[in-house]
Design a protein around this motif. Structure first.
Motif, PDB file in Angstrom:
ATOM      1  N   TYR A 181      -7.354   0.507  20.544  1.00 32.60           N
ATOM      2  CA  TYR A 181      -7.246   0.429  19.007  1.00 32.60           C
ATOM      3  C   TYR A 181      -6.503   1.915  18.191  1.00 32.60           C
ATOM      4  O   TYR A 181      -5.881   2.471  19.274  1.00 32.60           O
ATOM      5  CB  TYR A 181      -8.919   1.123  18.238  1.00 32.60           C
TER       6      TYR A 181
ATOM      7  N   ASN B  71      -2.813  -7.723  -0.334  1.00 34.37           N
ATOM      8  CA  ASN B  71      -1.193  -7.107   0.321  1.00 34.37           C
ATOM      9  C   ASN B  71      -0.198  -7.284   0.080  1.00 34.37           C
ATOM     10  O   ASN B  71       0.380  -8.157  -0.584  1.00 34.37           O
ATOM     11  CB  ASN B  71      -0.815  -8.580   1.641  1.00 34.37           C
TER      12      ASN B  71
ATOM     13  N   PRO C  40     -11.918  -0.601   8.835  1.00 34.38           N
ATOM     14  CA  PRO C  40     -11.481  -2.631   8.728  1.00 34.38           C
ATOM     15  C   PRO C  40     -12.714  -2.900   8.839  1.00 34.38           C
ATOM     16  O   PRO C  40     -13.305  -4.563   8.794  1.00 34.38           O
ATOM     17  CB  PRO C  40     -10.593  -2.734   8.824  1.00 34.38           C
TER      18      PRO C  40
ATOM     19  N   ASN D 185     -13.023  -5.296  11.206  1.00 33.58           N
ATOM     20  CA  ASN D 185     -12.252  -7.118  11.687  1.00 33.58           C
ATOM     21  C   ASN D 185     -11.942  -6.959  12.780  1.00 33.58           C
ATOM     22  O   ASN D 185     -11.822  -5.479  13.266  1.00 33.58           O
ATOM     23  CB  ASN D 185     -11.966  -6.983  10.151  1.00 33.58           C
ATOM     24  N   SER D 186     -11.389  -7.624  13.111  1.00 31.47           N
ATOM     25  CA  SER D 186     -10.189  -7.293  13.904  1.00 31.47           C
ATOM     26  C   SER D 186      -8.914  -6.898  14.347  1.00 31.47           C
ATOM     27  O   SER D 186      -7.792  -6.596  15.097  1.00 31.47           O
ATOM     28  CB  SER D 186      -9.602  -9.585  15.024  1.00 31.47           C
ATOM     29  N   SER D 187      -8.659  -6.041  13.148  1.00 32.55           N
ATOM     30  CA  SER D 187      -7.777  -5.088  13.042  1.00 32.55           C
ATOM     31  C   SER D 187      -7.814  -4.542  14.619  1.00 32.55           C
ATOM     32  O   SER D 187      -8.687  -3.601  14.312  1.00 32.55           O
ATOM     33  CB  SER D 187      -7.904  -4.743  11.224  1.00 32.55           C
TER      34      SER D 187
ATOM     35  N   LYS E 277       1.506   1.626   6.945  1.00 29.89           N
ATOM     36  CA  LYS E 277       1.278  -0.081   7.189  1.00 29.89           C
ATOM     37  C   LYS E 277       1.647   0.393   8.856  1.00 29.89           C
ATOM     38  O   LYS E 277       2.714   0.271   9.618  1.00 29.89           O
ATOM     39  CB  LYS E 277       1.898  -1.114   6.622  1.00 29.89           C
TER      40      LYS E 277
ATOM     41  N   GLU F 190      -0.204  -0.477  11.243  1.00 27.01           N
ATOM     42  CA  GLU F 190      -0.193  -1.977  11.992  1.00 27.01           C
ATOM     43  C   GLU F 190      -0.380  -2.533  10.293  1.00 27.01           C
ATOM     44  O   GLU F 190      -1.199  -2.348   9.822  1.00 27.01           O
ATOM     45  CB  GLU F 190      -1.962  -2.126  12.809  1.00 27.01           C
TER      46      GLU F 190
ATOM     47  N   ILE G 129      -2.685  -4.860   8.299  1.00 22.56           N
ATOM     48  CA  ILE G 129      -4.436  -5.689   7.646  1.00 22.56           C
ATOM     49  C   ILE G 129      -4.706  -6.767   6.594  1.00 22.56           C
ATOM     50  O   ILE G 129      -3.431  -6.628   5.756  1.00 22.56           O
ATOM     51  CB  ILE G 129      -4.640  -4.002   6.871  1.00 22.56           C
ATOM     52  N   ASP G 130      -4.739  -7.429   6.941  1.00 17.73           N
ATOM     53  CA  ASP G 130      -5.274  -8.975   6.383  1.00 17.73           C
ATOM     54  C   ASP G 130      -5.872  -8.467   5.139  1.00 17.73           C
ATOM     55  O   ASP G 130      -6.598  -7.954   5.164  1.00 17.73           O
ATOM     56  CB  ASP G 130      -5.300  -9.861   6.774  1.00 17.73           C
TER      57      ASP G 130
ATOM     58  N   SER H  31      -9.587 -10.526   4.976  1.00 23.45           N
ATOM     59  CA  SER H  31     -10.483 -10.449   6.233  1.00 23.45           C
ATOM     60  C   SER H  31     -10.950  -9.279   5.645  1.00 23.45           C
ATOM     61  O   SER H  31     -12.002  -8.444   6.262  1.00 23.45           O
ATOM     62  CB  SER H  31      -9.383  -9.690   7.725  1.00 23.45           C
TER      63      SER H  31
END
Length: 493
Positions: A135, A364, A394, A396-398, A417, A419, A421-422, A425
């Protein structure tokens, strides 16, 4: 050895700045404003086993069990991280649209890094990124936020998130704790008709002791830290709502207390506020002298006809304006105007009518940055002035575990950004919002705002990744100074 720096960010190694240009007086261009970051690990331990570590903050609580008093005290200390995160902690610049500045990543060296304010793109950010397993924990500071507060933020000591073994704590002279001995006498201005309680309440930064005597000695165990100026208060009734007289320990041997025979009104129009605190900043300390209920919409408090020239009085109101939100409004007494219209004072900073119950929405952008829109339930454009802290978890899987952003006021935040991040989600994401509102003409030390998240995190709330680290004396003086200006803290935590 690998080159630790790629311009425009520079890293500080053992006090030496790597890179070109800067404010040190070269002839290569205009002077730049250098910011220095030093990362340390904050931990807590029981006060009784503190091994000469320099104390940065502490908690203090006394529990009565039968005839025994059990003291529970934890202290916060910090340790230089040395080379522990040389490959796991870096700084990087980003643009207004959230995209990263090419070749701007620089890993810390020996827990230190530096950068130039002018190298951050307009409306962009300086980002602190910590790698913790799979992470990333990110803390971002907007260029405007840093520019506005550069007088106090150019040299920052910041915490890190992950535990690090075998560090050596900073040592030094912590504020010693010792019992207080003090003696007062009743005010000669008290009229015979103003009958008060026989109890006197002696207060330090750590605790309060009640006694029917006008003096206390070490046997009362009123523990105080070095530099604290203890106070005494006497009330008309059995609670602390009606202040009758008060005093401070440095007024002299057997000092005469000051009589509070004047009455001022406090009222509100919106019914938000339930409790009021009457506080006094005296020299570099702050003490609460009375607590008043405002459940009926109005109340009153007592104050002296002639206060000490080193005193600054303030009313602090606490409320819950809408579901899941809380606020604290500080209102200093200016030009002897002791009566307070809370709603009027509030609206000068930020009217809570511009706040409603709601949830942030996510999208986004064209460059795939995450946009957080809070404008449906808060309108910060109606504020006089201020700053904000937005923290996103988040859930979630971020790979981004937490991203905290300090910036000027804005209802739509484009997240740097680090990473992708959708937005799709983010339905279960946690968005923590905190604001400090002030008058444009007032100089509020922003470290007061930032420090509260650090102490909460270290002592249990765990909601800050790279909190600002202050010393105890700094914090005490800071709180006394900020109490002298109008401000509001608003938070959805």
């Amino acid at each position: 050895m690998k080159k630790a720096v790629v311009l425009p960010i520079v890293a500080a190694v053992s006090g030496v700045l790597l890179g070109c240009g800067g404010s040190s007086g070269g002839s290569s261009g205009p002077s730049k404003t250098q910011f220095n970051l030093e990362f340390r690990k904050a931990d807590i331990q029981d006060f009784a086993v503190n091994n000469n570590c320099l104390i940065h903050d502490r908690s203090y609580n006394e529990l009565v069990e039968g005839d025994n008093v059990i003291v529970e005290s934890e202290v916060m200390f910090v340790s230089p991280i040395t080379t522990a995160l040389n490959n796991g902690l870096y700084i990087q610049l980003s643009k207004a649209d959230g995209s990263l500045v090419n070749d701007s990543l620089a890993y810390t060296s020996n827990g230190k890094a530096s950068f130039f304010l002018e190298d951050i793109p307009d409306a962009g950010y300086l980002n602190v990124v910590e790698l913790f397993g799979p992470y990333k924990y990110v803390t971002s500071f907007s260029k405007e936020y840093l520019e506005d507060n550069r007088s106090v933020l150019r040299n920052m000591m910041l915490d890190v998130k992950q535990p690090i073994a075998n560090l050596q704590c900073m040592t030094g002279s912590s504020l010693a704790m010792s019992p207080v001995s003090v003696k007062y006498r009743n005010s000669e201005d008290i009229p015979g008709s103003d009958i008060g309680s026989p109890t006197y309440y002696y207060q330090s930064d750590l605790k309060e002791v009640g006694s029917n005597n006008l003096s206390i000695d070490a046997s009362y165990d009123l523990q105080a830290l070095r530099g604290d100026i203890t106070s005494v208060a006497n009330y008309r009734g059995s609670d602390n709502s009606s202040l009758r007289q008060y005093g401070f320990a440095d007024w002299g041997t057997e000092a005469e207390m000051v009589y509070t025979g004047e009455v001022a009104q406090v009222f509100q129009d919106n019914g938000i506020y339930q409790d009021l605190e009457v506080g006094v900043s005296y020299k570099n300390i702050t003490k609460q002298l009375a607590q008043i209920s405002l459940a009926d919409g109005e109340s009153s408090y007592y104050y002296p006809l002639n206060k000490n020239s080193n005193e600054s009085w303030a009313i602090t109101a606490k409320g819950a304006p809408v579901t899941n939100w809380s606020n604290t409004l500080n209102m200093p007494i200016v030009d002897e105007a002791y009566s307070i219209d809370i709603s009027s004072n509030e609206s000068k900073l930020f009217s809570l009518s511009h706040l409603s119950d709601g949830a942030a929405t996510f999208a986004n952008t064209d460059v795939k940055s995450l946009e957080v829109n809070m404008g449906a339930y808060i309108n910060t454009a109606m504020a006089n002035d201020g700053y904000q802290r937005i923290s996103i978890v988040p859930r979630n899987s971020s790979p981004i575990k937490q991203h905290t952003i300090y910036s000027e006021l804005k209802d739509v935040v484009v997240v740097p950004k680090i990473e992708f991040i959708d937005a799709m989600s983010m339905e279960t994401a946690l968005v923590e919002q905190s604001y400090v509102f002030k008058n444009k003409s007032d100089d509020l030390d922003i470290r007061f705002f930032m420090d509260s998240f650090t102490t909460q995190s270290v002592f249990g709330a765990d909601n800050e990744s790279h909190g600002l680290l202050l010393g105890e004396s700094e914090r005490r003086a800071l709180e006394a100074d900020v109490a002298k200006i109008d401000y509001m803290i608003l938070s959805n935590q």
